[in-house]
Write a protein that holds these residues in place. Structure first.
Motif, mmCIF file in Angstrom:
data_model
loop_
_atom_site.group_PDB
_atom_site.id
_atom_site.type_symbol
_atom_site.label_atom_id
_atom_site.label_comp_id
_atom_site.label_asym_id
_atom_site.label_seq_id
_atom_site.Cartn_x
_atom_site.Cartn_y
_atom_site.Cartn_z
ATOM 1 N N GLY A 187 0.882 -1.104 -0.088
ATOM 2 C CA GLY A 187 0.116 0.008 0.161
ATOM 3 C C GLY A 187 0.829 1.220 0.042
ATOM 4 O O GLY A 187 0.416 2.419 0.064
ATOM 5 N N PHE A 188 2.108 1.169 -0.016
ATOM 6 C CA PHE A 188 2.887 2.350 -0.212
ATOM 7 C C PHE A 188 3.037 2.900 -1.627
ATOM 8 O O PHE A 188 3.032 2.302 -2.453
ATOM 9 N N SER A 189 3.014 4.328 -1.771
ATOM 10 C CA SER A 189 3.093 5.000 -2.941
ATOM 11 C C SER A 189 4.470 5.223 -3.400
ATOM 12 O O SER A 189 5.423 5.033 -2.413
ATOM 13 N N PHE A 190 5.009 5.250 -4.647
ATOM 14 C CA PHE A 190 6.482 5.568 -5.400
ATOM 15 C C PHE A 190 6.941 6.660 -4.576
ATOM 16 O O PHE A 190 8.210 6.722 -4.357
ATOM 17 N N ASP A 191 6.052 7.482 -4.343
ATOM 18 C CA ASP A 191 6.624 8.987 -3.756
ATOM 19 C C ASP A 191 7.413 8.882 -2.522
ATOM 20 O O ASP A 191 8.252 9.446 -1.846
ATOM 21 N N VAL A 192 7.047 7.927 -1.656
ATOM 22 C CA VAL A 192 7.497 7.254 -0.380
ATOM 23 C C VAL A 192 8.541 6.388 -0.264
ATOM 24 O O VAL A 192 9.461 5.952 0.290
ATOM 25 N N ILE A 193 8.290 5.288 -1.428
ATOM 26 C CA ILE A 193 9.337 4.129 -1.646
ATOM 27 C C ILE A 193 10.446 4.679 -2.025
ATOM 28 O O ILE A 193 11.648 4.207 -1.478
ATOM 29 N N GLU A 194 10.512 5.514 -3.114
ATOM 30 C CA GLU A 194 11.859 5.702 -3.697
ATOM 31 C C GLU A 194 12.771 6.546 -2.685
ATOM 32 O O GLU A 194 13.826 5.845 -2.741
ATOM 33 N N PRO A 195 12.432 7.590 -1.684
ATOM 34 C CA PRO A 195 13.483 8.026 -1.002
ATOM 35 C C PRO A 195 13.818 6.904 -0.101
ATOM 36 O O PRO A 195 15.025 7.008 0.501
ATOM 37 N N PHE A 196 13.020 6.156 0.368
ATOM 38 C CA PHE A 196 13.451 4.782 1.463
ATOM 39 C C PHE A 196 14.540 4.291 0.599
ATOM 40 O O PHE A 196 15.559 3.984 1.365
ATOM 41 N N LEU A 197 14.047 3.716 -0.387
ATOM 42 C CA LEU A 197 15.366 2.972 -1.283
ATOM 43 C C LEU A 197 16.549 3.708 -1.476
ATOM 44 O O LEU A 197 17.663 3.041 -1.354
ATOM 45 N N ASP A 198 16.399 4.874 -1.951
ATOM 46 C CA ASP A 198 17.808 5.695 -2.033
ATOM 47 C C ASP A 198 18.558 5.874 -0.804
ATOM 48 O O ASP A 198 19.645 5.664 -0.963
ATOM 49 N N GLU A 199 18.143 5.897 0.208
ATOM 50 C CA GLU A 199 18.847 5.814 1.443
ATOM 51 C C GLU A 199 19.244 4.726 2.283
ATOM 52 O O GLU A 199 20.199 4.370 2.296
ATOM 53 N N TYR A 200 18.280 3.822 2.160
ATOM 54 C CA TYR A 200 18.535 2.369 2.864
ATOM 55 C C TYR A 200 19.153 1.295 1.937
ATOM 56 O O TYR A 200 19.709 0.607 2.409
ATOM 57 N N LEU A 201 18.847 1.393 0.560
ATOM 58 C CA LEU A 201 19.496 0.274 -0.315
ATOM 59 C C LEU A 201 21.131 0.743 -0.355
ATOM 60 O O LEU A 201 21.959 -0.154 -0.432
ATOM 61 N N ASP A 202 21.442 2.095 -0.368
ATOM 62 C CA ASP A 202 22.932 2.561 -0.428
ATOM 63 C C ASP A 202 23.457 2.136 1.115
ATOM 64 O O ASP A 202 24.728 1.581 0.825
ATOM 65 N N GLU A 203 22.747 2.371 2.229
ATOM 66 C CA GLU A 203 23.419 1.867 3.210
ATOM 67 C C GLU A 203 23.590 0.541 3.208
ATOM 68 O O GLU A 203 24.572 0.068 3.851
ATOM 69 N N SER A 204 22.777 -0.371 2.860
ATOM 70 C CA SER A 204 22.901 -1.773 2.909
ATOM 71 C C SER A 204 24.176 -2.427 1.931
ATOM 72 O O SER A 204 24.736 -3.211 2.088
#
Length: 279
Positions: free
Chosen positions: A254-271
């Motif tokens: 149920g999450f929109s791309f507007d909130v998914i993208e910032p999360f991925l940019d931050e947390y996938l880089d950290e991962s």
């Protein structure tokens, strides 16, 4: 013909009487009857009665026992016709007696499925958070006809559904920060549907209710869900493939791309950085 030698009141039931007949100079128990039958047939000591009358009294008393049993069962609350029939079946009463007892109960207005259904709906409205669809099912399970159900549910108009739903929504805890706003609304809808409310009433009530979407809480929720998904998928995927899998999973939640993208940019880089350090 045998003669009534003695009549005594039963110890456990003051409205039933034991009848003793004179046989070979002795008082011998023959049968028992309810008080009404005793009075109706003017049974008394010294009265001579035929074998035919004795059999009639036994048959009438057998019916009366079942009738009294049914009245006792009805004394706790109103019952549907099916409930009475099922109850008497459990007591191993024969079919013909059940039919006769039910007929008498209906004639005397002890059994009335429409009155039962109307009372059932009123009680549910007062005592429970249940919609008309669930009440309809409950009445159908009790053997009430569709016609009687429809007539009884007139007492449950659309406005009452809205009021019930609104009160229920007001009692719910604050929206959880661990699920998306959309998923939380879907969960509320599902719970209301399980309670038997119509989709039209649920949709309108939710639109009127003041649920505000907090961007900060939505991001906290995507972080909570997203971190678990990264841990789940990173063992078998990396790079763009990992990003696609996590994106699809979060979107399904149920999450929109507007909130998914910032999360991925931050947390996938950290991962990825953690992966490089560990390597």
């Amino acid at each position: 013909m045998p003669e009534i030698a003695k009549i005594s009141v039963q110890k456990k039931d003051k409205h039933r009487y034991n009848i003793f007949l004179k046989e070979n100079g002795q008082d011998v128990y023959a049968f028992s009857v309810a008080e009404d039958l005793l009075i109706e047939h003017h049974l008394r000591k010294g009265l001579t009665i035929s074998d035919e009358l004795i059999e009639q009294l036994k048959e009438k008393d057998s019916f009366y026992k079942v009738y009294t049993l049914s009245l006792r069962y009805l004394s706790y609350r109103m019952r549907s016709e099916k409930e009475i029939i099922d109850y008497l079946h459990q007591k191993e009463v024969d079919i013909e007696t059940i039919k006769a007892v039910v007929q008498r109960l209906k004639q005397e207005k002890w059994l009335d499925d429409l009155a039962f259904a109307e009372s059932f709906v009123r009680t549910r409205l007062q005592m429970a958070v249940k919609g008309p669809l669930l009440i309809r099912k409950e009445l159908a399970d009790k053997g009430v006809s569709n016609e009687s159900i429809e007539q009884a549910l007139i007492q449950y108009p659309f406005e009452d559904q809205m009021e019930k739903i609104d009160k229920w929504l007001n009692k719910q805890n604050q929206m959880s920060s661990k699920k998306s706003y959309k998923q939380q609304l879907e969960n509320l809808k599902q719970r209301l549907m399980q309670k038997g409310f119509t989709q039209d009433a649920i949709q309108e009530a939710l639109q009127q209710h003041s649920f505000e979407k907090d961007p900060n809480e939505e991001y906290q929720a995507v972080v909570y869900q997203g971190e678990k998904l990264i841990q789940k998928y990173k063992r078998k995927a990396a790079g763009s493939q990992l990003r696609q899998k996590v994106t699809a999973a979060l979107y399904r939640k149920g999450f929109s791309f507007d909130v998914i993208e910032p999360f991925l940019d931050e947390y996938l880089d950290e991962s990825a950085n953690e992966h490089d350090i560990n390597w």
